[in-house]
Motif scaffolding. Structure first.
Motif, short mmCIF file in Angstrom:
data_model
loop_
_atom_site.label_atom_id
_atom_site.label_comp_id
_atom_site.label_asym_id
_atom_site.label_seq_id
_atom_site.Cartn_x
_atom_site.Cartn_y
_atom_site.Cartn_z
N VAL A 1 -1.15 0.80 -6.20
CA VAL A 1 -1.56 2.19 -6.41
C VAL A 1 -3.04 2.37 -6.08
CG1 VAL A 1 -1.89 3.99 -8.16
CG2 VAL A 1 0.24 2.70 -8.09
N THR A 2 -3.87 1.43 -6.51
CA THR A 2 -5.29 1.52 -6.20
C THR A 2 -5.52 1.47 -4.70
OG1 THR A 2 -5.90 0.46 -8.29
CG2 THR A 2 -7.55 0.43 -6.54
N ALA A 3 -4.86 0.55 -4.01
CA ALA A 3 -5.01 0.45 -2.56
C ALA A 3 -4.51 1.71 -1.87
CB ALA A 3 -4.28 -0.77 -2.04
N VAL B 1 0.84 -1.20 0.00
CA VAL B 1 0.00 0.00 0.00
C VAL B 1 0.87 1.25 0.00
CG1 VAL B 1 -1.73 1.31 1.28
CG2 VAL B 1 -1.92 -1.20 1.13
N LEU B 2 1.87 1.29 0.88
CA LEU B 2 2.72 2.47 0.97
C LEU B 2 3.53 2.69 -0.30
CD1 LEU B 2 4.03 2.16 4.64
CD2 LEU B 2 2.33 3.77 3.75
N ILE C 1 -10.96 -4.20 -2.17
CA ILE C 1 -10.05 -3.50 -3.08
C ILE C 1 -9.15 -4.51 -3.78
CG2 ILE C 1 -8.12 -1.87 -3.16
CD1 ILE C 1 -9.50 -0.41 -0.78
N GLU C 2 -8.64 -5.47 -3.01
CA GLU C 2 -7.80 -6.51 -3.59
C GLU C 2 -8.59 -7.39 -4.56
OE1 GLU C 2 -4.35 -7.74 -0.54
OE2 GLU C 2 -6.32 -8.55 -0.07
N VAL D 1 0.40 7.97 -6.57
CA VAL D 1 -0.90 8.65 -6.44
C VAL D 1 -0.70 10.16 -6.44
CG1 VAL D 1 -2.90 9.02 -4.95
CG2 VAL D 1 -1.98 6.71 -5.23
N TYR D 2 0.27 10.64 -5.67
CA TYR D 2 0.52 12.08 -5.61
C TYR D 2 1.11 12.60 -6.92
CZ TYR D 2 -0.76 12.57 -0.74
OH TYR D 2 -1.47 12.62 0.43
#
Length: 285
Positions: free
Chosen positions: A268-270, A69-70, A229-230, A76-77
Motif C-alpha cells: 500500500v505504501t509503495a 505495488v499494483l 520505500i522498501e 489507496v483509493y
C-alpha cells in the motif's frame, strides 16, 4: 591449500569477533540516512494526484514486485474515498483496450527475470509497436533478480539511459518516469557473513550502485525510489547495511512478505508513492 585454510579460519574468527568485513544491519532515521548518495523522498499522493492518475492512460512494465505495488492501488483509493482506476493486464500485447480512448492503468509482466537487457528490448518494442501512441505515462521497473553482484552496473545503466532517451526523443507526448531497482532483505547470519569476508559479491550493494546512477540522472521529479520505500519501516527508520566500508539499503523486515517481496502494508505504501508520481504534473523542462 594449508595457507588458504588458515586465511579462511582467521576470517571466520574476525567475523565472530565482530571486526570482519561482513554486513551489519543498522537502522537510521529517514532524515539521517548515512548514504553516499542520498535516497529520494517520494511524498504520499494527494487527492488531486490520485484523481489525475485515475484519469490517465498509464503503462507499467514490471514483474513480481510490480504486482505487489499494483495490489495496493485499490486500498489507496478506498482510503481516500475516490474511484480507483481500471487495472488491465496487457499480456503480450502492445495496445490498450478500447483503442486507447479511456483512462486505464495497464501493465505487463515484461521480459524474463535475470535478463534486464531483454526487458529493455521488450519495453522498447511494445512502445514502438503502437503503445506509445496510446499512453500518456510509461515506466519500466527492473526486478532485484536483474541486478546482482556479478552485473556490470555501469554498462546496464548506460543501455537503460540510452534506450529511454531514444524513446523520449521519438515519443515526446509520453511522460517517461523511472524506478529504482528493488532490494531484498539482508541476511546477517554467521554463514552469510563468512561468505562475504572471503569474497562473495553483495547483490544489494550492486543494486545500490545502480540506484545511485538512477537518482543522479532522474531525481528531478521523474523517479520512484522504490528501494528506499522498501527500506523504510512504518516507524520511519531505514534498513541500511554496512558492508566493506559502504552503506546500502535493504528491504525492511517490517515491509517484507518474504526475502524479496512486499507484504500488504508495504504494498500500500509503495502504491501510494507510485500513484503520486504518475499523477503528478510533469516537472518543468
Amino acid at each position: 591449500m594449508r595457507a588458504r585454510t588458515i586465511v579462511v579460519a582467521l576470517a571466520v574468527l574476525a567475523v565472530v569477533a565482530g571486526v570482519g568485513g561482513g554486513a551489519l544491519l543498522m537502522l537510521a532515521s529517514r532524515q539521517g540516512t548515512p548514504m553516499a548518495n542520498e535516497p529520494l523522498d517520494n511524498p504520499p499522493a494527494t487527492d488531486d494526484q490520485l484523481v489525475a492518475a485515475a484519469g490517465r492512460r498509464i503503462f507499467f512494465a514490471h514483474q513480481s514486485v510490480g504486482k505487489n505495488v499494483l495490489s495496493g492501488v485499490p486500498e489507496v483509493y478506498a482510503a481516500a474515498q475516490l474511484p480507483a482506476p481500471e487495472i488491465v493486464d496487457l499480456g503480450a500485447g502492445a495496445a490498450l483496450p478500447e483503442g486507447g480512448s479511456e483512462p486505464v492503468l495497464a501493465h505487463a509482466y515484461i521480459g524474463e527475470n535475470g535478463d534486464p537487457y531483454g526487458k529493455l528490448a521488450d519495453f522498447d518494442s511494445r512502445l514502438r509497436a503502437g503503445l506509445a501512441d496510446q499512453v500518456e505515462v510509461a515506466l519500466l521497473k527492473f526486478c532485484y533478480l536483474d541486478i546482482t553482484g556479478e552485473t556490470d552496473v555501469d554498462a546496464l545503466f548506460e543501455t537503460y539511459r540510452r534506450t529511454l532517451a531514444d524513446l523520449e526523443r521519438d515519443f515526446p507526448e509520453v511522460r517517461f518516469v523511472h524506478v529504482t531497482t528493488p532490494v531484498k532483505t539482508e541476511p546477517t547470519d554467521l554463514k552469510w557473513r563468512v561468505k562475504e569476508v572471503i569474497g562473495r559479491p553483495n547483490d544489494n550493494a550492486a543494486r545500490e550502485q545502480y540506484n545511485a546512477l538512477m537518482r543522479a540522472e532522474y531525481g528531478d521529479g521523474r523517479l520512484l525510489d522504490l528501494a528506499v520505500i522498501e527500506a523504510t519501516a512504518p516507524d520511519g527508520t531505514v534498513a541500511i547495511v554496512s558492508s566493506d566500508g559502504r552503506q546500502h539499503l535493504a528491504l525492511a523486515p517490517q515491509n517484507a512478505a518474504d526475502s524479496g517481496h512486499l507484504n500488504a502494508a508495504g504494498s500500500v505504501t509503495a502504491a501510494d508513492r507510485f500513484l503520486a508520481l504518475v499523477g503528478a504534473e510533469a516537472p518543468a523542462a
